[in-house]
Write a protein that holds these residues in place. Structure first.
Motif, PDB file in Angstrom:
ATOM      1  N   ALA A 138       0.872  -0.843  -0.291  1.00  0.00           N
ATOM      2  CA  ALA A 138       0.056  -0.364  -0.227  1.00  0.00           C
ATOM      3  C   ALA A 138       1.075   1.057  -0.229  1.00  0.00           C
ATOM      4  N   ALA A 139       0.505   2.324  -0.925  1.00  0.00           N
ATOM      5  CA  ALA A 139       1.000   3.797  -0.394  1.00  0.00           C
ATOM      6  C   ALA A 139      -0.267   4.740  -0.716  1.00  0.00           C
ATOM      7  N   ASP A 140       0.760   5.809   0.470  1.00  0.00           N
ATOM      8  CA  ASP A 140      -0.201   6.611   1.296  1.00  0.00           C
ATOM      9  C   ASP A 140      -2.265   5.906   1.492  1.00  0.00           C
ATOM     10  N   GLY A 141      -2.005   5.089   1.765  1.00  0.00           N
ATOM     11  CA  GLY A 141      -3.664   4.236   2.312  1.00  0.00           C
ATOM     12  C   GLY A 141      -4.165   3.759   1.457  1.00  0.00           C
ATOM     13  N   GLN A 142      -3.677   3.657   0.241  1.00  0.00           N
ATOM     14  CA  GLN A 142      -3.927   2.932  -0.852  1.00  0.00           C
ATOM     15  C   GLN A 142      -3.036   1.667  -1.140  1.00  0.00           C
ATOM     16  N   TYR A 143      -4.414   0.340  -1.485  1.00  0.00           N
ATOM     17  CA  TYR A 143      -3.778  -0.735  -2.044  1.00  0.00           C
ATOM     18  C   TYR A 143      -2.980  -0.283  -3.624  1.00  0.00           C
ATOM     19  N   VAL A 144      -1.828  -1.900  -3.583  1.00  0.00           N
ATOM     20  CA  VAL A 144      -0.643  -1.461  -4.677  1.00  0.00           C
ATOM     21  C   VAL A 144      -0.745  -2.775  -5.028  1.00  0.00           C
ATOM     22  N   LYS A 145      -0.944  -3.658  -6.309  1.00  0.00           N
ATOM     23  CA  LYS A 145       0.246  -4.447  -6.103  1.00  0.00           C
ATOM     24  C   LYS A 145       1.853  -5.113  -5.958  1.00  0.00           C
ATOM     25  N   PRO A 146       1.975  -6.068  -5.436  1.00  0.00           N
ATOM     26  CA  PRO A 146       2.456  -5.839  -4.418  1.00  0.00           C
ATOM     27  C   PRO A 146       4.162  -5.822  -5.127  1.00  0.00           C
ATOM     28  N   VAL A 147       4.945  -5.162  -4.357  1.00  0.00           N
ATOM     29  CA  VAL A 147       6.605  -5.422  -5.434  1.00  0.00           C
ATOM     30  C   VAL A 147       7.859  -5.099  -3.954  1.00  0.00           C
ATOM     31  N   SER A 148       8.544  -6.433  -4.572  1.00  0.00           N
ATOM     32  CA  SER A 148       9.293  -6.313  -3.054  1.00  0.00           C
ATOM     33  C   SER A 148      10.318  -5.760  -3.363  1.00  0.00           C
ATOM     34  N   VAL A 149      10.704  -5.338  -2.322  1.00  0.00           N
ATOM     35  CA  VAL A 149      12.007  -4.069  -2.588  1.00  0.00           C
ATOM     36  C   VAL A 149      12.834  -4.294  -1.009  1.00  0.00           C
ATOM     37  N   ASP A 150      14.242  -3.820  -1.649  1.00  0.00           N
ATOM     38  CA  ASP A 150      15.544  -4.330  -0.574  1.00  0.00           C
ATOM     39  C   ASP A 150      15.294  -2.799  -0.034  1.00  0.00           C
ATOM     40  N   GLU A 151      15.014  -1.369  -0.336  1.00  0.00           N
ATOM     41  CA  GLU A 151      14.386  -0.322   0.704  1.00  0.00           C
ATOM     42  C   GLU A 151      13.556   0.807  -0.441  1.00  0.00           C
ATOM     43  N   PHE A 152      13.854   1.590   0.377  1.00  0.00           N
ATOM     44  CA  PHE A 152      12.190   3.051  -0.248  1.00  0.00           C
ATOM     45  C   PHE A 152      12.952   3.739   0.163  1.00  0.00           C
ATOM     46  N   ARG A 153      13.034   5.365  -0.075  1.00  0.00           N
ATOM     47  CA  ARG A 153      12.723   6.274   0.145  1.00  0.00           C
ATOM     48  C   ARG A 153      11.621   6.768   0.177  1.00  0.00           C
ATOM     49  N   ILE A 154      11.302   7.486   1.851  1.00  0.00           N
ATOM     50  CA  ILE A 154       9.444   7.870   2.320  1.00  0.00           C
ATOM     51  C   ILE A 154       9.281   9.738   2.326  1.00  0.00           C
ATOM     52  N   ALA A 155       8.793  10.065   1.152  1.00  0.00           N
ATOM     53  CA  ALA A 155       9.275  11.525   1.955  1.00  0.00           C
ATOM     54  C   ALA A 155       8.314  12.220   3.037  1.00  0.00           C
ATOM     55  N   VAL A 156       8.303  13.411   2.382  1.00  0.00           N
ATOM     56  CA  VAL A 156       7.224  13.509   3.592  1.00  0.00           C
ATOM     57  C   VAL A 156       6.058  13.601   3.764  1.00  0.00           C
ATOM     58  N   ALA A 157       5.467  13.008   4.484  1.00  0.00           N
ATOM     59  CA  ALA A 157       4.381  12.927   5.133  1.00  0.00           C
ATOM     60  C   ALA A 157       3.113  12.005   3.842  1.00  0.00           C
ATOM     61  N   GLU A 158       4.631  11.211   2.870  1.00  0.00           N
ATOM     62  CA  GLU A 158       4.255   9.557   2.699  1.00  0.00           C
ATOM     63  C   GLU A 158       3.649   8.482   3.518  1.00  0.00           C
ATOM     64  N   THR A 159       3.135   7.717   3.417  1.00  0.00           N
ATOM     65  CA  THR A 159       3.390   6.273   3.669  1.00  0.00           C
ATOM     66  C   THR A 159       3.263   4.764   3.352  1.00  0.00           C
ATOM     67  N   TYR A 160       3.859   4.216   3.635  1.00  0.00           N
ATOM     68  CA  TYR A 160       4.092   2.513   2.942  1.00  0.00           C
ATOM     69  C   TYR A 160       3.713   1.846   3.665  1.00  0.00           C
ATOM     70  N   ASP A 161       3.077   0.946   3.544  1.00  0.00           N
ATOM     71  CA  ASP A 161       2.492  -0.077   3.839  1.00  0.00           C
ATOM     72  C   ASP A 161       3.419  -2.012   3.297  1.00  0.00           C
ATOM     73  N   VAL A 162       4.393  -2.788   4.726  1.00  0.00           N
ATOM     74  CA  VAL A 162       5.182  -3.604   3.617  1.00  0.00           C
ATOM     75  C   VAL A 162       4.732  -4.812   4.329  1.00  0.00           C
ATOM     76  N   ILE A 163       5.498  -6.037   4.133  1.00  0.00           N
ATOM     77  CA  ILE A 163       4.577  -7.025   4.734  1.00  0.00           C
ATOM     78  C   ILE A 163       6.066  -7.790   4.667  1.00  0.00           C
ATOM     79  N   VAL A 164       6.945  -7.691   6.016  1.00  0.00           N
ATOM     80  CA  VAL A 164       8.306  -8.529   6.015  1.00  0.00           C
ATOM     81  C   VAL A 164       7.650  -9.856   6.642  1.00  0.00           C
ATOM     82  N   GLU A 165       8.538 -10.828   6.499  1.00  0.00           N
ATOM     83  CA  GLU A 165       8.728 -12.278   6.391  1.00  0.00           C
ATOM     84  C   GLU A 165      10.037 -12.887   7.219  1.00  0.00           C
ATOM     85  N   PRO A 166      10.423 -12.021   8.778  1.00  0.00           N
ATOM     86  CA  PRO A 166      11.339 -12.989   9.600  1.00  0.00           C
ATOM     87  C   PRO A 166      11.092 -14.522   9.710  1.00  0.00           C
ATOM     88  N   GLU A 167      12.509 -15.011   9.248  1.00  0.00           N
ATOM     89  CA  GLU A 167      12.413 -16.225   9.814  1.00  0.00           C
ATOM     90  C   GLU A 167      13.723 -17.263  10.728  1.00  0.00           C
TER      91      GLU A 167
END
Length: 605
Positions: free
Chosen positions: A295-324
Motif C-alpha cells: 500500500a502507498a498513502d493508504g491505497q492498495y498497490v500491486k505487491p512489489v518486493s524491494v530492499d529499500e525505499f525512499r519515503i518523502a515527508v507525509a507519505e506512508t508505505y505499508d510493507v509485509i516482511v517475513e522474518p524466519e
C-alpha cells in the motif's frame, strides 16, 4: 550557540504514555490486529484529544514538547471503515492550535486548516470534528498551526478495512518516523532566513576538490566549483535542516532508545511506515529482509518486493516482511542527506538488537539532477549562472521552445542577457521547458530547470546503483483502474520555485500571501503538472481530493495524497474536483510551506 549532543542520543524521561482512562474508548475489537510494543492505541468512534505541553528529555537536555494526550508522538488512532467518528480536540496551549487529518477525504469544515477550513482552536477552546470514514489504510494527523508539528503535534492514524484485504499478516506495527530538535522551531527558521545553509555541515572540502581534479581534470574541476559558487548553491545541499540539530526518531524514540517490535519466526508482519517528519526524507531498509510493498498513502498497490525505499515527508508505505532465521533485524531509516538515522528492531524478545549499518556516503546533486544536463554546454562561460543555470531567469522562455542547444556550445552565458530571444524561437530543441512570466526577473527565483523529465524510474539522489533493489514511483501500480476514467478537460501547470539564499519558497515565483486561489469547478477532472525549478525535493500535498499520478504517457499509475517532486522533474497527476470548499495545497516540508510554497484551491459549483 546551540551545541549538538553526540549521536548517542537517548530518551531519559519522556513522560509520555498518554492518558487513556475515562475517555470513553472502546476495548480493542477483534478487527484490530494488535501487537505487543505498540502502546498508546485509541480505538473506536468517539475520541477526546487534548493538545498541551510536557517536559521531555530526548537528547540529554531538558526541553518542552507540544503533545497530544501527553505523548510524543500522539496516540495511534484506530478507526473502522464505514463508521462515523467524533473527535473532540481541546486546546491547553497558550496559542491557537488545530488538527488536520492527513489524506482523509472529508467535508472542508472538518479538514482542520485555520483560515481555510475553520478559525482554529483558541486557548482553552474545543472543536468537534465529526465525519464519515469512507476509506481504509495508513494515514496520520498533525497540527496545521504555525510550527507546532515540528514541536510534537502529530500521530498515526490507522483505518481498518470493512472488507477482506488482498494480503494477510499476523502482526501489525506502526513505524512512525520523525525529526526532533532541541531548538525552538521558530529559531531554526530564523537561522535559515539569515543563512540558508546554516545546518549544512557537509560542504565540500579541499580534499574533495583534489579528488575532482583526479577524476575530471583541472579545468573541469575549477569550472564546476566556479559554477556552484556563482549560483550561490552547494551540491551537498540536500536538506535545509540536518542532523546537526535534528535527532531522528522512530515511534518517538531516539536511535539508542531502540524501539522494538516482537515477532515469532515464520510470522508475517505488516509494518505501516509513516513519515511524520517536519523536514526530513528517509531511506528505509531492513538488512536481511525483503519488504513487499502492499500500500502507498493508504491505497492498495500491486505487491512489489524491494530492499529499500525512499519515503518523502507525509507519505506512508505499508510493507509485509517475513522474518524466519534471525532473532533480530534492524529497521534502518537514514536521512536523505546522510547526517543521521533513525533505527529500531524487530526481535523475538525485548532487549535484542542487530548490527546497525553505517550511513551511506554523502550524495551530491549534479546539474543533471536539476534538469540542466546539456552536454553541448561544456564550453559555456558559467559566470552568470546565479539565476538558474545562467541569467536565464530574465529570458522569455515561452519563445525558446525550439532552441537547438548544439548551436549554443560556444556561447557565453554572461553575454546572453542582452540577446533578443525572440530571434531564437525558430531554433529546434523540443525539450526546452517554458516558464511562467511571473518567474521572469523575479528576485524570489534563483534558478529554472531547462529539461525536466518525469524520472519515475529513478530511485533518487544517493540511491542509484547502490546494489539494493530500491522502490521507484514507476513500480507503484494501484490495484484498481483509474477511479474516474475521464480524460482531463484542462491542464494546470505550476512551477515549484524558490531562492535558496533568501530561503523563500513559492509556486510560479508567487508567495502565498500574494497568490490568487486556484479555482476548480465542482465535478471537473483536471490535470496538474508540476515542474520543479529548484534544487530541493518537494513533497506536494493536496487536501480533500486524491492525486492520481500518471506515467510518462499520461496513463493512470497510482493514487496518492502526496506526490514527491525531485529536482529537475516534471510530473503530472489527475484530480477530480469532487469536494466543495476551500482546500490547502502546499509543499509538506514545514518550513517551505511556512515561507510561501502554499496555495488555496477553491472548488465552486
Amino acid at each position: 550557540m546551540h551545541r549538538k549532543p553526540t549521536r548517542r542520543t537517548f530518551i531519559k524521561g519522556l513522560a509520555a504514555t498518554g492518558i487513556l482512562g475515562g475517555l470513553g474508548m472502546w476495548r480493542v475489537p477483534v478487527w484490530a490486529v494488535t501487537s505487543p510494543g505498540q502502546a498508546n492505541v485509541l480505538t473506536g468512534n468517539d475520541f477526546d484529544l487534548f493538545i498541551g505541553e510536557i517536559p521531555v528529555n530526548i537528547t540529554g537536555a531538558a526541553r518542552t514538547a507540544m503533545t497530544i494526550n501527553g505523548s510524543l508522538p500522539g496516540p495511534i488512532l484506530r478507526w473502522r471503515e464505514g463508521d462515523t467518528v467524533t473527535l473532540r480536540v481541546r486546546n491547553r496551549l497558550h496559542e491557537d492550535t488545530s488538527i488536520h487529518w492527513h489524506g482523509i477525504i472529508l467535508p472542508a469544515n472538518m479538514d482542520g486548516v485555520p483560515g481555510l477550513s475553520f478559525h482554529g482552536i483558541a486557548p482553552d477552546g474545543m472543536y468537534e470534528y465529526k465525519f464519515d470514514v469512507n476509506q481504509n489504510g495508513t494515514y496520520w494527523y498533525h497540527s496545521h498551526s504555525g510550527l507546532q508539528e515540528q514541536a510534537g503535534v502529530y500521530g498515526a492514524l490507522v483505518i481498518d478495512a470493512k472488507d477482506p484485504e488482498p494480503f494477510s499478516y499476523d502482526r501489525d506495527y506502526v513505524v512512525l518516523l520523525s525529526d526532533w530538535t532541541d531548538e525552538n522551531p521558530d529559531r531554526v527558521l530564523a537561522k535559515l532566513k539569515k543563512q540558508s545553509d546554516y545546518y549544512n555541515y557537509h560542504k565540500r572540502t579541499v580534499g574533495d576538490f583534489i579528488d575532482d581534479v583526479s577524476e575530471m581534470g583541472w579545468s573541469a574541476a575549477i569550472a564546476d566549483r566556479k559554477m556552484w559558487a556563482e549560483m550561490k548553491m552547494s551540491p551537498t545541499d540536500l536538506a535545509d535542516v540536518s542532523g546537526y540539530t535534528y535527532t531522528y526518531l522512530m515511534n518517538g524514540q531516539a536511535p539508542d532508545g531502540n524501539w522494538t517490535g516482537i515477532f515469532k519466526p515464520g510470522e508475517k508482519i505488516r509494518l505501516r511506515f509513516i513519515n511524520a517528519a517536519a523536514m526530513t526524507y528517509f531511506d528505509v531498509r531492513i538488512p536481511g529482509l525483503k519488504m513487499t510493498v502492499v500500500a502507498a498513502d493508504g491505497q492498495y498497490v500491486k505487491p512489489v518486493s524491494v530492499d529499500e525505499f525512499r519515503i518523502a515527508v507525509a507519505e506512508t508505505y505499508d510493507v509485509i516482511v517475513e522474518p524466519e532465521n534471525e532473532q533480530a533485524y534492524t529497521i534502518f531509516a537514514q536521512s536523505m542527506d546522510r547526517t543521521g538515522y533513525s533505527r529500531g528492531t524487530l526481535a523475538v524478545r525485548e532487549g535484542l538488537s542487530a548490527p546497525v549499518p553505517e550511513v551511506d556516503p554523502r550524495p551530491l546533486i549534479s546539474m543533471a539532477d536539476m534538469g540542466m544536463d546539456h552536454g553541448s554546454m561544456d564550453g559555456m562561460e558559467h559566470g552568470s549562472m546565479q539565476s538558474g543555470m545562467a541569467s536565464m531567469a530574465g529570458m522569455d522562455h515561452s519563445k525558446m521552445a525550439g532552441m537547438d542547444h548544439s548551436q549554443m556550445a560556444g556561447m557565453s552565458h554572461g553575454s546572453m542577457s542582452g540577446m533578443d530571444h525572440s530571434q531564437m524561437a525558430g531554433m529546434d530543441h523540443g525539450t526546452m521547458q517554458s516558464h511562467p512570466a511571473s518567474e521572469t526577473n523575479n528576485p524570489l527565483v534563483d534558478m529554472q530547470t531547462m529539461t525536466p523529465a518525469p524520472n519515475l524510474s529513478d530511485p533518487g539522489i544517493g540511491l542509484r546503483d547502490n546494489g539494493r533493489q530500491v522502490l521507484t514511483y514507476s513500480d507503484l501500480r494501484s490495484t484498481f483502474l483509474d477511479p474516474d476514467g475521464r480524460d482531463p478537460s484542462r491542464t494546470i501547470e505550476l512551477h515549484l520555485t524558490g531562492h535558496m539564499e533568501k530561503f523563500s519558497w513559492s509556486f510560479d515565483g508567487i508567495k502565498f500571501s500574494d497568490a490568487e486561489p486556484l479555482r476548480l469547478k465542482y465535478g471537473e477532472r483536471v490535470r496538474i503538472t508540476l515542474v520543479n525549478d529548484t534544487m530541493m525535493t518537494h513533497p506536494i500535498h493536496l487536501h480533500g481530493m486524491w492525486s492520481d499520478l500518471e506515467d510518462e504517457n499520461g496513463n493512470f499509475l497510482v493514487r496518492k495524497h502526496t506526490i514527491d517532486i525531485p529536482p529537475g522533474s516534471k510530473r503530472s497527476y489527475r484530480v477530480t474536483a469532487d469536494a466543495l470548499g476551500r482546500w490547502a495545497y502546499h509543499c509538506h516540508l514545514l518550513l517551505h510551506m511556512e515561507m510561501g510554497m502554499f496555495r488555496e484551491v477553491r472548488v465552486d459549483e
